[in-house]
Design a protein around this motif. Structure first.
Motif, mmCIF file in Angstrom:
data_model
loop_
_atom_site.group_PDB
_atom_site.id
_atom_site.type_symbol
_atom_site.label_atom_id
_atom_site.label_comp_id
_atom_site.label_asym_id
_atom_site.label_seq_id
_atom_site.Cartn_x
_atom_site.Cartn_y
_atom_site.Cartn_z
ATOM 1 N N ILE A 35 0.839 -1.201 0.000
ATOM 2 C CA ILE A 35 0.000 0.000 0.000
ATOM 3 C C ILE A 35 0.873 1.249 0.000
ATOM 4 N N CYS A 36 1.902 1.249 0.834
ATOM 5 C CA CYS A 36 2.797 2.404 0.902
ATOM 6 C C CYS A 36 3.583 2.569 -0.396
ATOM 7 N N SER A 37 3.912 1.468 -1.019
ATOM 8 C CA SER A 37 4.640 1.505 -2.281
ATOM 9 C C SER A 37 3.782 2.144 -3.376
ATOM 10 N N ILE A 38 2.517 1.803 -3.384
ATOM 11 C CA ILE A 38 1.588 2.411 -4.346
ATOM 12 C C ILE A 38 1.489 3.908 -4.096
ATOM 13 N N ASP A 39 1.361 4.292 -2.833
ATOM 14 C CA ASP A 39 1.329 5.715 -2.489
ATOM 15 C C ASP A 39 2.605 6.412 -2.963
ATOM 16 N N ALA A 40 3.759 5.771 -2.754
ATOM 17 C CA ALA A 40 5.040 6.357 -3.148
ATOM 18 C C ALA A 40 5.111 6.552 -4.658
ATOM 19 N N VAL A 71 3.637 11.933 2.680
ATOM 20 C CA VAL A 71 2.621 10.911 2.444
ATOM 21 C C VAL A 71 3.185 9.521 2.744
ATOM 22 N N VAL A 72 4.383 9.252 2.229
ATOM 23 C CA VAL A 72 4.974 7.928 2.423
ATOM 24 C C VAL A 72 5.355 7.721 3.884
ATOM 25 N N ARG A 73 5.892 8.734 4.529
ATOM 26 C CA ARG A 73 6.269 8.617 5.939
ATOM 27 C C ARG A 73 5.042 8.322 6.800
ATOM 28 N N THR A 74 3.935 8.989 6.524
ATOM 29 C CA THR A 74 2.695 8.747 7.261
ATOM 30 C C THR A 74 2.208 7.319 7.041
ATOM 31 N N CYS A 75 2.251 6.863 5.805
ATOM 32 C CA CYS A 75 1.837 5.498 5.494
ATOM 33 C C CYS A 75 2.742 4.484 6.190
ATOM 34 N N VAL A 76 4.051 4.720 6.150
ATOM 35 C CA VAL A 76 5.014 3.816 6.784
ATOM 36 C C VAL A 76 4.785 3.753 8.292
ATOM 37 N N ASP A 77 4.582 4.887 8.910
ATOM 38 C CA ASP A 77 4.335 4.908 10.352
ATOM 39 C C ASP A 77 3.071 4.121 10.707
ATOM 40 N N LEU A 109 10.732 -4.316 8.663
ATOM 41 C CA LEU A 109 10.934 -2.937 9.132
ATOM 42 C C LEU A 109 11.951 -2.203 8.256
ATOM 43 N N GLY A 110 13.029 -2.881 7.879
ATOM 44 C CA GLY A 110 14.019 -2.272 7.002
ATOM 45 C C GLY A 110 13.436 -1.915 5.649
ATOM 46 N N TYR A 111 12.620 -2.817 5.127
ATOM 47 C CA TYR A 111 11.956 -2.553 3.846
ATOM 48 C C TYR A 111 11.046 -1.336 3.962
ATOM 49 N N LEU A 112 10.258 -1.272 5.007
ATOM 50 C CA LEU A 112 9.372 -0.122 5.204
ATOM 51 C C LEU A 112 10.161 1.175 5.316
ATOM 52 N N ASP A 113 11.247 1.146 6.073
ATOM 53 C CA ASP A 113 12.044 2.360 6.249
ATOM 54 C C ASP A 113 12.597 2.878 4.925
ATOM 55 N N HIS A 114 12.846 1.982 3.984
ATOM 56 C CA HIS A 114 13.434 2.405 2.718
ATOM 57 C C HIS A 114 12.415 2.593 1.609
ATOM 58 N N LEU A 115 11.138 2.519 1.931
ATOM 59 C CA LEU A 115 10.122 2.871 0.944
ATOM 60 C C LEU A 115 10.144 4.370 0.664
ATOM 61 N N ILE A 116 10.650 5.112 1.620
ATOM 62 C CA ILE A 116 10.683 6.565 1.490
ATOM 63 C C ILE A 116 11.714 6.990 0.442
ATOM 64 N N ASP A 117 12.824 6.260 0.371
ATOM 65 C CA ASP A 117 13.846 6.627 -0.616
ATOM 66 C C ASP A 117 13.764 5.700 -1.836
ATOM 67 N N ASP A 118 14.660 5.893 -2.753
ATOM 68 C CA ASP A 118 14.624 5.121 -3.994
ATOM 69 C C ASP A 118 15.438 3.841 -3.914
ATOM 70 N N ASP A 119 15.914 3.466 -2.740
ATOM 71 C CA ASP A 119 16.761 2.299 -2.567
ATOM 72 C C ASP A 119 15.975 1.139 -1.964
ATOM 73 N N ARG A 120 14.711 1.006 -2.340
ATOM 74 C CA ARG A 120 13.846 0.036 -1.676
ATOM 75 C C ARG A 120 13.966 -1.380 -2.224
ATOM 76 N N ASP A 121 14.461 -1.573 -3.447
ATOM 77 C CA ASP A 121 14.478 -2.902 -4.053
ATOM 78 C C ASP A 121 15.340 -3.897 -3.286
ATOM 79 N N ALA A 122 16.512 -3.488 -2.853
ATOM 80 C CA ALA A 122 17.385 -4.396 -2.100
ATOM 81 C C ALA A 122 16.724 -4.804 -0.791
ATOM 82 N N TYR A 123 16.059 -3.902 -0.153
ATOM 83 C CA TYR A 123 15.387 -4.201 1.114
ATOM 84 C C TYR A 123 14.147 -5.059 0.889
#
Length: 141
Positions: A35-40, A71-77, A109-123
């Motif tokens: 859901i957060c990824s879609i928002d991002a 928006v993404v930070r709110t979704c992640v939280d 948790l690591g994956y969620l934290d990196h949804l905010i930036d563009d480095d989410r694929d590795a996580y």
């Protein structure tokens, strides 16, 4: 006519059975970052549009960029709060899987934290690997 009606009824019955099935723990945990990824992605599209129209660093681009972060930070939280409750409930119901659940939760948790930036694929890959380890452990029981 009867064949199409029968096919429609059969499809409806199958869909109802599938829709009524409770999602697994892993499906629930995977759905929260989705859901957060879609928002991002939606917000990133707005940032790109502002960049094309006004240029990177412009006021409109900056507003879109910071709005995306908010928006993404709110979704992640929100996802972290829901995931924490799901994690605790799963550990309570499956104490023998506590180690695997903890590994998956840390990766999640690591994956969620990196949804905010563009480095989410590795996580995301790390999370998927830990989810697969948990699935394997569950399947072996």
């Amino acid at each position: 006519m009867r064949k199409s009606l029968l096919a429609t009824l059969l499809t409806t019955a199958l869909w109802s059975a599938l829709a009524a099935a409770e999602p697994t723990y892993i499906e629930k945990m995977t759905g929260l970052p989705a859901i957060c990824s879609i928002d991002a992605i939606q917000e990133e599209t707005k940032v790109w549009a502002a960049e094309r129209k006004y240029g990177e660093g412009s006021k409109h681009w900056s507003e879109a960029f910071h709005h995306r972060l908010d928006v993404v930070r709110t979704c992640v939280d929100d996802a972290k709060e829901k995931g924490k409750a799901l994690y605790k409930a799963e550990v309570d119901s499956q104490p023998s899987l506590k180690s695997e659940l903890a590994d998956m939760y840390v990766s999640w948790l690591g994956y969620l934290d990196h949804l905010i930036d563009d480095d989410r694929d590795a996580y995301r890959r790390q999370y998927e690997l830990s989810a697969n380890r948990l699935k394997a452990q569950i399947d072996s029981m």
